[in-house]
Enzyme design. Structure first.
Site, PDB file in Angstrom:
ATOM      1  N   ASP A   1       0.872  -1.159   0.000  1.00 18.81           N
ATOM      2  CA  ASP A   1       0.000   0.000   0.000  1.00 18.81           C
ATOM      3  C   ASP A   1       0.919   1.222   0.000  1.00 18.81           C
ATOM      4  O   ASP A   1       2.110   1.095   0.293  1.00 18.81           O
ATOM      5  CB  ASP A   1      -0.895  -0.032   1.247  1.00 18.81           C
ATOM      6  CG  ASP A   1      -1.794   1.188   1.355  1.00 18.81           C
ATOM      7  OD1 ASP A   1      -2.431   1.546   0.343  1.00 18.81           O
ATOM      8  OD2 ASP A   1      -1.853   1.781   2.445  1.00 18.81           O
TER       9      ASP A   1
ATOM     10  N   ASP B   1       0.009   5.099   1.061  1.00 22.15           N
ATOM     11  CA  ASP B   1      -0.147   6.033   2.181  1.00 22.15           C
ATOM     12  C   ASP B   1      -0.202   5.287   3.509  1.00 22.15           C
ATOM     13  O   ASP B   1      -1.027   4.404   3.703  1.00 22.15           O
ATOM     14  CB  ASP B   1      -1.419   6.869   1.999  1.00 22.15           C
ATOM     15  CG  ASP B   1      -1.397   7.682   0.713  1.00 22.15           C
ATOM     16  OD1 ASP B   1      -0.299   8.075   0.273  1.00 22.15           O
ATOM     17  OD2 ASP B   1      -2.474   7.927   0.143  1.00 22.15           O
TER      18      ASP B   1
END
Length: 183
Positions: free
Chosen positions: A11, A13
């Site tokens: 991922d 952020d």
């Protein structure tokens, strides 16, 4: 891509860079989490293909444009390269949460897009995230989900659907475990 490729899905952020409740809207707002760039470089040096799968609802919300996102990703890719690493591809969902799309995590569509484009199976592939939605998408796609405590990770600890999901303080810890074959 080779059938025996060692793949890791990250991922963005909260895993690679600091997250913000106001979204990361400009390259200037994109700031790497300490040790994350080196962790990606370490994975790369050990033969892993690193890809990113990220929800980017700020586009659907009208907070930033696709061009802004491309500029943010250019900064990220350059920062990773400057640290000696490489991100092979970035896959993102630009949709608003109410769009009910198949690619927004926790649904696995984004990970399936990645698998289709790279022509690989994602079964058992480590997927590192900081949110419950990352873990759920990884499980739905057949990946091996890993939670990091950076970003929203500490908030997700009590919500994990499976007590066997590995948890690490940050991407550096997760990358070391992946390289060592512990996950």
């Amino acid at each position: 891509m080779a059938a025996g490729m060692k793949l890791v899905i990250l991922d963005r952020d909260g895993v690679i860079n600091h997250d913000s409740p106001e979204y990361i809207k400009t390259p200037e707002e994109w700031l790497p989490i300490e040790g994350s760039l080196e962790a990606i470089a370490n994975l790369h040096e050990h033969g892993f293909t690193v890809c990113v799968a990220t929800n980017q609802a700020g586009i659907g919300r009208g907070l930033y444009s696709l061009q802004d996102l491309e500029r943010i990703h250019s900064k990220m890719l350059q920062a990773v390269a400057d640290a000696g690493g490489k991100i092979t591809a970035v896959f993102y969902c630009p949709h608003h949460p109410s769009d009910d799309c198949a690619c927004r995590k926790p649904r696995p569509g984004l990970i399936h897009q990645l698998a289709d484009q790279l022509k690989v199976s994602v079964a058992g592939v480590p997927l590192v995230g900081d949110k419950l939605t990352d873990i759920q998408a990884g499980m739905a796609a057949g990946c091996k989900p890993i939670l990091v405590e950076t970003g929203s990770g500490r908030l997700a600890l009590d919500k994990l659907p499976n007590p066997g999901i590995p948890v690490y303080p940050d991407l550096a810890g997760a990358a070391a475990a992946i390289i060592a074959g512990e996950v």
